[in-house]
Design a protein around this motif. Structure first.
Motif, PDB file in Angstrom:
ATOM      1  N   ILE A  50       0.843  -1.205   0.000  1.00 35.71           N
ATOM      2  CA  ILE A  50       0.000   0.000   0.000  1.00 35.71           C
ATOM      3  C   ILE A  50       0.870   1.243   0.000  1.00 35.71           C
ATOM      4  CG2 ILE A  50      -1.717   1.317   1.300  1.00 35.71           C
ATOM      5  CD1 ILE A  50      -2.765  -1.368   2.367  1.00 35.71           C
ATOM      6  N   LEU A  51       1.919   1.233   0.797  1.00 34.47           N
ATOM      7  CA  LEU A  51       2.811   2.393   0.827  1.00 34.47           C
ATOM      8  C   LEU A  51       3.529   2.563  -0.515  1.00 34.47           C
ATOM      9  CD1 LEU A  51       3.658   4.637   2.759  1.00 34.47           C
ATOM     10  CD2 LEU A  51       5.691   3.293   3.295  1.00 34.47           C
ATOM     11  N   ASN A  52       3.948   1.456  -1.136  1.00 38.22           N
ATOM     12  CA  ASN A  52       4.548   1.540  -2.468  1.00 38.22           C
ATOM     13  C   ASN A  52       3.583   2.185  -3.463  1.00 38.22           C
ATOM     14  OD1 ASN A  52       6.854   0.259  -1.559  1.00 38.22           O
ATOM     15  ND2 ASN A  52       6.260  -1.765  -2.321  1.00 38.22           N
ATOM     16  N   ALA A  53       2.324   1.781  -3.398  1.00 40.36           N
ATOM     17  CA  ALA A  53       1.315   2.345  -4.299  1.00 40.36           C
ATOM     18  C   ALA A  53       1.104   3.826  -4.039  1.00 40.36           C
ATOM     19  CB  ALA A  53      -0.001   1.594  -4.130  1.00 40.36           C
ATOM     20  N   ALA A  54       1.178   4.219  -2.775  1.00 32.23           N
ATOM     21  CA  ALA A  54       0.922   5.614  -2.408  1.00 32.23           C
ATOM     22  C   ALA A  54       2.054   6.545  -2.846  1.00 32.23           C
ATOM     23  CB  ALA A  54       0.699   5.727  -0.906  1.00 32.23           C
ATOM     24  N   VAL A  55       3.300   6.114  -2.653  1.00 30.75           N
ATOM     25  CA  VAL A  55       4.424   7.030  -2.861  1.00 30.75           C
ATOM     26  C   VAL A  55       5.013   6.967  -4.261  1.00 30.75           C
ATOM     27  CG1 VAL A  55       5.027   6.892  -0.417  1.00 30.75           C
ATOM     28  CG2 VAL A  55       6.190   5.402  -2.049  1.00 30.75           C
ATOM     29  N   ASP A  56       4.755   5.874  -5.012  1.00 27.82           N
ATOM     30  CA  ASP A  56       5.334   5.755  -6.349  1.00 27.82           C
ATOM     31  C   ASP A  56       4.834   6.886  -7.251  1.00 27.82           C
ATOM     32  OD1 ASP A  56       6.724   3.710  -8.384  1.00 27.82           O
ATOM     33  OD2 ASP A  56       4.975   4.602  -9.342  1.00 27.82           O
ATOM     34  N   GLN A  57       5.729   7.454  -8.010  1.00 26.28           N
ATOM     35  CA  GLN A  57       5.392   8.614  -8.833  1.00 26.28           C
ATOM     36  C   GLN A  57       5.226   8.293 -10.314  1.00 26.28           C
ATOM     37  OE1 GLN A  57       4.782  11.655  -7.450  1.00 26.28           O
ATOM     38  NE2 GLN A  57       5.116  10.619  -5.492  1.00 26.28           N
ATOM     39  N   ASN A  58       5.592   7.059 -10.748  1.00 23.60           N
ATOM     40  CA  ASN A  58       5.683   6.851 -12.194  1.00 23.60           C
ATOM     41  C   ASN A  58       4.920   5.647 -12.725  1.00 23.60           C
ATOM     42  OD1 ASN A  58       7.614   9.054 -12.530  1.00 23.60           O
ATOM     43  ND2 ASN A  58       9.096   7.725 -11.491  1.00 23.60           N
ATOM     44  N   ASP A  59       5.289   4.450 -12.259  1.00 26.76           N
ATOM     45  CA  ASP A  59       4.923   3.242 -12.990  1.00 26.76           C
ATOM     46  C   ASP A  59       3.566   2.650 -12.645  1.00 26.76           C
ATOM     47  OD1 ASP A  59       7.371   3.363 -14.268  1.00 26.76           O
ATOM     48  OD2 ASP A  59       8.380   2.211 -12.693  1.00 26.76           O
ATOM     49  N   ILE A  60       2.974   3.026 -11.530  1.00 29.02           N
ATOM     50  CA  ILE A  60       1.729   2.393 -11.112  1.00 29.02           C
ATOM     51  C   ILE A  60       0.551   3.184 -11.668  1.00 29.02           C
ATOM     52  CG2 ILE A  60       0.363   1.626  -9.143  1.00 29.02           C
ATOM     53  CD1 ILE A  60       3.005   1.472  -7.573  1.00 29.02           C
ATOM     54  N   CYS A  61      -0.150   2.553 -12.605  1.00 25.20           N
ATOM     55  CA  CYS A  61      -1.241   3.213 -13.319  1.00 25.20           C
ATOM     56  C   CYS A  61      -2.588   2.749 -12.778  1.00 25.20           C
ATOM     57  CB  CYS A  61      -1.155   2.893 -14.811  1.00 25.20           C
ATOM     58  SG  CYS A  61       0.424   3.299 -15.571  1.00 25.20           S
ATOM     59  N   THR A  62      -3.634   3.451 -13.182  1.00 26.53           N
ATOM     60  CA  THR A  62      -4.986   3.033 -12.843  1.00 26.53           C
ATOM     61  C   THR A  62      -5.192   1.580 -13.253  1.00 26.53           C
ATOM     62  OG1 THR A  62      -5.985   5.233 -12.977  1.00 26.53           O
ATOM     63  CG2 THR A  62      -7.434   3.364 -13.397  1.00 26.53           C
ATOM     64  N   GLY A  63      -5.718   0.767 -12.345  1.00 29.99           N
ATOM     65  CA  GLY A  63      -5.938  -0.639 -12.667  1.00 29.99           C
ATOM     66  C   GLY A  63      -6.134  -1.501 -11.448  1.00 29.99           C
ATOM     67  N   ILE A  64      -6.333  -2.789 -11.714  1.00 29.47           N
ATOM     68  CA  ILE A  64      -6.531  -3.798 -10.681  1.00 29.47           C
ATOM     69  C   ILE A  64      -5.244  -4.604 -10.554  1.00 29.47           C
ATOM     70  CG2 ILE A  64      -7.814  -5.877 -10.047  1.00 29.47           C
ATOM     71  CD1 ILE A  64     -10.209  -4.681 -11.606  1.00 29.47           C
ATOM     72  N   TYR A  65      -4.836  -4.888  -9.304  1.00 31.81           N
ATOM     73  CA  TYR A  65      -3.604  -5.618  -9.049  1.00 31.81           C
ATOM     74  C   TYR A  65      -3.849  -6.723  -8.024  1.00 31.81           C
ATOM     75  CZ  TYR A  65      -1.460  -1.519 -11.254  1.00 31.81           C
ATOM     76  OH  TYR A  65      -1.129  -0.497 -12.135  1.00 31.81           O
ATOM     77  N   ASN A  66      -3.517  -7.964  -8.392  1.00 32.34           N
ATOM     78  CA  ASN A  66      -3.520  -9.058  -7.414  1.00 32.34           C
ATOM     79  C   ASN A  66      -2.297  -8.918  -6.512  1.00 32.34           C
ATOM     80  OD1 ASN A  66      -5.790 -10.229  -8.539  1.00 32.34           O
ATOM     81  ND2 ASN A  66      -4.636 -11.701  -9.776  1.00 32.34           N
ATOM     82  N   ILE A  67      -2.508  -9.105  -5.216  1.00 32.16           N
ATOM     83  CA  ILE A  67      -1.417  -9.011  -4.244  1.00 32.16           C
ATOM     84  C   ILE A  67      -1.417 -10.272  -3.384  1.00 32.16           C
ATOM     85  CG2 ILE A  67      -0.424  -7.661  -2.363  1.00 32.16           C
ATOM     86  CD1 ILE A  67      -0.527  -6.147  -5.016  1.00 32.16           C
ATOM     87  N   ALA A  68      -0.244 -10.901  -3.231  1.00 33.90           N
ATOM     88  CA  ALA A  68      -0.136 -12.086  -2.384  1.00 33.90           C
ATOM     89  C   ALA A  68       1.325 -12.312  -2.016  1.00 33.90           C
ATOM     90  CB  ALA A  68      -0.695 -13.325  -3.096  1.00 33.90           C
TER      91      ALA A  68
END
Length: 303
Positions: A218-236
């Motif tokens: 969650i923190l990676n998703a919050a602070v990342d400035q570039n590569d994480i785009c709108t979408g659905i991501y499986n996490i495990a």
């Protein structure tokens, strides 16, 4: 960075806030119900839910506090009440209003913590490679309304300046003795009888998720400035494990020691069929492995 957390009193939300409190560069705000707000002694970082649901007041509060990221744990986890209207209000209506107001206030990212259970169970699934492109098959109103708010966040945001991220997560296990729901029930049972009979379920594979890894993601998703785009991501977690191995993992540090016995699967099959609980046997015996390659490629998962 200023982060607003919805659902902060739950198992996952409260732990994430504690995780953020140790970071000097993160300023974490969180919402509470109005009745709880009145009891809060220190309300500097707390906002009543009613403020966020009102368009004008929400925009004013979000802009005044310069919220960069909204993270929502808000919704039903394990609900015995499958009434559609109850699920719709808890999972969809409240989140949608707040997401809409956050977008109007130019919040940069909205992250919604969903459930891998939206994929359901059935012949439509390849249990060993469930990707974000696999069809969803929600089997109760709780999951149907989670899919509905997912679709809103991914497809109906009106501006490109706000990124919508959905994290689909499997069963989460906590740090040390922390446990809720089915895991808590299992640990309580183990503490009373000091043995568990699930060793036969050792060849299936399931994806699970540690609470520590979820916080990191969650923190990676919050602070990342570039590569994480709108979408659905499986996490495990990196590796799927069997039911037997998972039971051993969540009870390994218990005192007194818990012993793991072998009862043949046929015993469970007959037992659960007699008591009309065959789906529970299927849950123990089946495999359910999430493909997390998309999250790894984006940088959300870093293993």
């Amino acid at each position: 960075m200023n982060i607003l957390v919805l659902g902060s009193t739950g198992f996952l939300g409260s732990d994430f806030i504690n995780y953020c409190n140790d970071m000097s560069d993160i300023n974490c705000f969180f919402s509470v119900r109005d009745c709880d707000f009145l009891e809060c002694k220190n309300s500097n970082n707390i906002v009543p839910l009613s403020v966020l649901l009102d368009k004008g007041r929400a925009m004013d509060w979000l802009k005044t506090h310069a919220i960069d990221v909204l993270i929502s744990f808000l919704g039903l986890a394990h609900s015995k009440n499958d009434d559609f209207e109850h699920c719709l209000d808890s999972n969809y209506s409240i989140n949608r209003k707040i997401f809409f107001n956050a977008e109007l206030a130019s919040v940069k990212k909205i992250i919604y913590i969903s459930s891998a259970n939206v994929y359901g169970y059935g012949s439509h699934l390849n249990y060993f490679c469930i990707s974000e492109n696999s069809p969803v098959h929600p089997q109760n109103n709780n999951m149907r309304t989670k899919v509905k708010i997912e679709n809103y966040l991914i497809n109906e945001l009106r501006t490109e300046s706000t990124v919508g991220i959905v994290l689909r997560i499997p069963l989460v296990y906590g740090h040390g003795n922390k446990a809720v729901g089915n895991i808590l029930s299992l640990r309580l049972l183990a503490s009373r009888v000091r043995f568990l009979p699930f060793s036969a379920f050792s060849v299936n594979l399931k994806s699970y998720l540690s609470q520590a890894l979820l916080n990191d993601v969650i923190l990676n998703a919050a602070v990342d400035q570039n590569d994480i785009c709108t979408g659905i991501y499986n996490i495990a977690d990196e590796y799927a494990i069997s039911t037997s191995q998972f039971v051993r993992t969540i009870t390994e540090n218990m005192k007194p020691k818990v012993y793991h016995l072998y009862f043949p699967k046929l015993f469970f099959l007959i037992f659960f069929k007699i008591f009309g609980k065959y789906p529970l046997y299927h849950f123990l015996n089946s495999s359910f492995v999430l493909d997390v390659s998309k999250a790894k490629k984006s940088g959300l998962l870093r293993f």
